[in-house]
Design a protein around this motif. Structure first.
Motif, PDB file in Angstrom:
ATOM      1  N   SER A 121      -6.206  -0.694 -10.162  1.00  0.00           N
ATOM      2  CA  SER A 121      -6.693   0.647  -9.805  1.00  0.00           C
ATOM      3  C   SER A 121      -7.715   0.568  -8.686  1.00  0.00           C
ATOM      4  N   MET A 122      -8.622  -0.408  -8.772  1.00  0.00           N
ATOM      5  CA  MET A 122      -9.624  -0.575  -7.732  1.00  0.00           C
ATOM      6  C   MET A 122      -8.957  -0.929  -6.393  1.00  0.00           C
ATOM      7  N   ALA A 123      -7.954  -1.807  -6.455  1.00  0.00           N
ATOM      8  CA  ALA A 123      -7.270  -2.217  -5.220  1.00  0.00           C
ATOM      9  C   ALA A 123      -6.602  -1.020  -4.546  1.00  0.00           C
ATOM     10  N   GLN A 124      -5.977  -0.148  -5.326  1.00  0.00           N
ATOM     11  CA  GLN A 124      -5.344   1.035  -4.747  1.00  0.00           C
ATOM     12  C   GLN A 124      -6.383   1.965  -4.118  1.00  0.00           C
ATOM     13  N   GLU A 125      -7.548   2.087  -4.754  1.00  0.00           N
ATOM     14  CA  GLU A 125      -8.618   2.907  -4.191  1.00  0.00           C
ATOM     15  C   GLU A 125      -9.115   2.348  -2.866  1.00  0.00           C
ATOM     16  N   HIS A 126      -8.933   1.033  -2.656  1.00  0.00           N
ATOM     17  CA  HIS A 126      -9.433   0.383  -1.443  1.00  0.00           C
ATOM     18  C   HIS A 126      -8.308   0.052  -0.460  1.00  0.00           C
ATOM     19  N   GLY A 127      -7.214   0.754  -0.546  1.00  0.00           N
ATOM     20  CA  GLY A 127      -6.197   0.663   0.489  1.00  0.00           C
ATOM     21  C   GLY A 127      -5.063  -0.304   0.241  1.00  0.00           C
ATOM     22  N   PHE A 128      -5.023  -0.975  -0.904  1.00  0.00           N
ATOM     23  CA  PHE A 128      -3.879  -1.826  -1.218  1.00  0.00           C
ATOM     24  C   PHE A 128      -2.648  -0.960  -1.447  1.00  0.00           C
ATOM     25  N   PHE A 163     -16.912  -6.454  -3.141  1.00  0.00           N
ATOM     26  CA  PHE A 163     -15.759  -5.774  -2.544  1.00  0.00           C
ATOM     27  C   PHE A 163     -15.586  -4.359  -3.077  1.00  0.00           C
ATOM     28  N   ASN A 164     -16.465  -3.955  -4.004  1.00  0.00           N
ATOM     29  CA  ASN A 164     -16.527  -2.548  -4.368  1.00  0.00           C
ATOM     30  C   ASN A 164     -17.145  -1.736  -3.229  1.00  0.00           C
ATOM     31  N   TYR A 165     -17.970  -2.401  -2.408  1.00  0.00           N
ATOM     32  CA  TYR A 165     -18.662  -1.725  -1.306  1.00  0.00           C
ATOM     33  C   TYR A 165     -18.034  -2.044   0.051  1.00  0.00           C
ATOM     34  N   HIS A 166     -17.496  -3.240   0.185  1.00  0.00           N
ATOM     35  CA  HIS A 166     -16.889  -3.651   1.456  1.00  0.00           C
ATOM     36  C   HIS A 166     -15.511  -4.215   1.151  1.00  0.00           C
ATOM     37  N   SER A 167     -14.499  -3.387   1.311  1.00  0.00           N
ATOM     38  CA  SER A 167     -13.137  -3.754   0.919  1.00  0.00           C
ATOM     39  C   SER A 167     -12.624  -4.929   1.742  1.00  0.00           C
ATOM     40  N   SER A 168     -11.958  -5.840   1.072  1.00  0.00           N
ATOM     41  CA  SER A 168     -11.363  -6.994   1.739  1.00  0.00           C
ATOM     42  C   SER A 168     -10.171  -7.462   0.914  1.00  0.00           C
ATOM     43  N   HIS A 169      -8.995  -7.404   1.502  1.00  0.00           N
ATOM     44  CA  HIS A 169      -7.799  -7.874   0.799  1.00  0.00           C
ATOM     45  C   HIS A 169      -7.942  -9.341   0.419  1.00  0.00           C
ATOM     46  N   ALA A 170      -8.373 -10.159   1.392  1.00  0.00           N
ATOM     47  CA  ALA A 170      -8.508 -11.600   1.139  1.00  0.00           C
ATOM     48  C   ALA A 170      -9.558 -11.863   0.072  1.00  0.00           C
ATOM     49  N   GLY A 171     -10.669 -11.088   0.098  1.00  0.00           N
ATOM     50  CA  GLY A 171     -11.731 -11.297  -0.868  1.00  0.00           C
ATOM     51  C   GLY A 171     -11.299 -10.976  -2.290  1.00  0.00           C
ATOM     52  N   ILE A 172     -10.586  -9.863  -2.475  1.00  0.00           N
ATOM     53  CA  ILE A 172     -10.132  -9.480  -3.807  1.00  0.00           C
ATOM     54  C   ILE A 172      -9.104 -10.476  -4.331  1.00  0.00           C
ATOM     55  N   ILE A 173      -8.239 -10.979  -3.453  1.00  0.00           N
ATOM     56  CA  ILE A 173      -7.262 -11.992  -3.871  1.00  0.00           C
ATOM     57  C   ILE A 173      -7.976 -13.283  -4.264  1.00  0.00           C
ATOM     58  N   ALA A 174      -9.024 -13.645  -3.504  1.00  0.00           N
ATOM     59  CA  ALA A 174      -9.803 -14.836  -3.852  1.00  0.00           C
ATOM     60  C   ALA A 174     -10.460 -14.679  -5.221  1.00  0.00           C
ATOM     61  N   PHE A 175     -10.970 -13.478  -5.519  1.00  0.00           N
ATOM     62  CA  PHE A 175     -11.535 -13.232  -6.839  1.00  0.00           C
ATOM     63  C   PHE A 175     -10.470 -13.379  -7.919  1.00  0.00           C
ATOM     64  N   ALA A 176      -9.289 -12.823  -7.685  1.00  0.00           N
ATOM     65  CA  ALA A 176      -8.216 -12.899  -8.679  1.00  0.00           C
ATOM     66  C   ALA A 176      -7.859 -14.351  -8.989  1.00  0.00           C
ATOM     67  N   LEU A 177      -7.787 -15.184  -7.958  1.00  0.00           N
ATOM     68  CA  LEU A 177      -7.461 -16.593  -8.159  1.00  0.00           C
ATOM     69  C   LEU A 177      -8.554 -17.320  -8.941  1.00  0.00           C
TER      70      LEU A 177
END
Length: 424
Positions: free
Chosen positions: A255-262, A316-330
């Motif tokens: 849900s957060m990812a969709q809010e940030h443009g994923f 990344f709640n404040y500064h969206s980053s696709h790479a950053g969120i993926i790094a967190f997931a890993l």
């Protein structure tokens, strides 16, 4: 010199010699069966984010995220709460009386979910029905693996529980792709078919090592007085705090990812990324735990999971980053995977063998409360912040996980002091 006579020790020795050997082909086939069964149950539950996003957008759009999360919270709680009862049945009569009907219940519940379009119908079918069935299958799998593997129990349990991680990888990919072709309800029916086939295979593979015994009506399985033991009480508090928040990214990260443009597809794939990483978290740390101690590993796992939330998810709640969120997931997938897979081996070490059954039962009931309340609380925090601001949810999760690690660390210290070694 032994105080027992040969006539007293002979029956025990004979009974022990009749047991199939640990580490045999049958033992590892049981691990394979447990892997498949956990793939179908905990693995399916690891894909809760798919249903959270789908229900919020379609069938249950008039309900809040907290309301919807109660469906999954009940599922998760029922993985633990009936465990003491199911475990006693398996210990007494073997796996069949629990494994077979619970497998049928899981498939039936998914079929009923594919016909449900109201909240109470989905809650009864997917929440209660599938939750009870999955709890019986999960408990049976863990009990039987524990019977077959003693010296390498952490490793065997870790391998079996990787089924949940693999399920969490496959279901978020499988379900949306099938849904695009046959719709949401059709995708649930295909999922039920796949789960039914795999559970049928697991019914043939999962076997009991120990002989049947009589039902003991006087056996106590829940005992809060055990919390008077320092290391058990501290470990339980720490595990409660960790279990309270461990499923938060699986439910709310898409849900957060969709809010940030994923894109919706990539957002759901984040669940697969978390679970793919947790495969390594459920195998490498448990392998090391057999050498340096399960308590040490699970403490570091909880602490690092909290640090990941605060250091890698919150920014990344404040500064969206696709790479950053993926790094967190890993990263989070690896650290949290070790935490989940090593809880039960730690409980086995936390006290005397005479109280093992009561400790397992007490611990499982307390963990069910953590699972039941964690996601709805975080959903309520998200709702208070307008369903678009995730900072409160992330702070709650990160601080809770680190606090849990602190309690686990103190429990590790006391147990190590009691045993005279740091390898606990």
């Amino acid at each position: 010199m032994s105080d027992k006579s040969p006539t007293e020790t002979a029956p025990a020795a004979e009974k022990q010699s009749e047991l199939p050997p640990e580490g045999s082909t049958q033992a590892w086939l049981c691990v394979l069966g447990a892997f498949l069964s956990i793939f179908c149950t905990f693995g399916f539950l690891n894909a809760i984010g798919v249903f959270q996003v789908t229900y919020q957008a379609t069938t249950l759009s008039e309900y809040t995220p907290s309301d919807i999360s109660w469906i999954f919270a009940v599922q998760l709680a029922l993985m633990w709460a009936p465990g003491p009862i199911f475990g006693r049945i398996v210990d007494t009569y073997g796996p069949a009386p629990v494994l077979y009907p619970c497998s049928l219940l899981c498939v039936f519940s998914l079929c009923m979910t594919s016909l449900a379009d109201k909240y109470y119908q989905i809650f009864l079918a997917q929440g209660l029905g599938f939750g009870i069935g999955a709890g019986g299958i999960f408990t049976t799998s863990m009990v039987c693996v524990g019977q077959w593997h003693v010296r390498r129990r952490s490793l065997a349990t870790g391998i079996a529980t990787t089924g949940s991680s693999l399920g969490g990888v496959i279901f978020p990919i499988f379900f949306p792709r099938v849904m695009d072709q046959v719709g949401f309800y059709g995708a649930i029916r295909y999922t039920a078919l796949m789960i039914g086939i795999l559970l049928l295979a697991s019914c043939f593979l999962i076997t009991s090592r120990l002989p049947r015994k009589k039902w003991d009506w006087g056996l106590q399985w829940f005992d809060l007085t055990l919390l008077k033991e320092k290391q058990f009480a501290l470990f339980t508090i720490g595990a409660f705090l960790g279990m309270w928040i461990v499923f938060a990214p699986l439910d709310y990260l898409p849900s957060m990812a969709q809010e940030h443009g994923f894109s919706s597809t990539l957002a759901l794939y984040l669940i697969s990324i978390v679970n793919a990483s947790s495969i390594f978290g459920r195998t490498i740390p448990p392998y090391l735990a057999d050498y340096i101690g399960s308590f040490n590993i699970v403490t570091w796992s909880s602490g690092l999971s909290g640090i990941c939330m605060l250091a890698l998810w919150l920014p990344f709640n404040y500064h969206s980053s696709h790479a950053g969120i993926i790094a967190f997931a890993l990263t989070y997938g690896f650290t949290s995977g070790a935490f989940v897979s090593l809880l039960m081996p730690c409980i086995a070490k936390s006290g005397d063998i005479q109280t093992l059954g009561r400790r397992f039962g007490t611990f499982q009931v307390i963990m069910s409360i953590a699972n039941l309340t964690g996601l709805p609380i975080m959903g309520a925090i998200l709702d208070r912040q307008g369903d678009a601001e995730f900072s409160g949810l992330i702070l709650f999760g990160g601080v809770g996980s680190i606090a849990g690690a602190a309690f686990l660390g103190v429990a590790t210290y006391f147990l190590g002091k009691k045993l005279g070694t740091w390898k606990v």
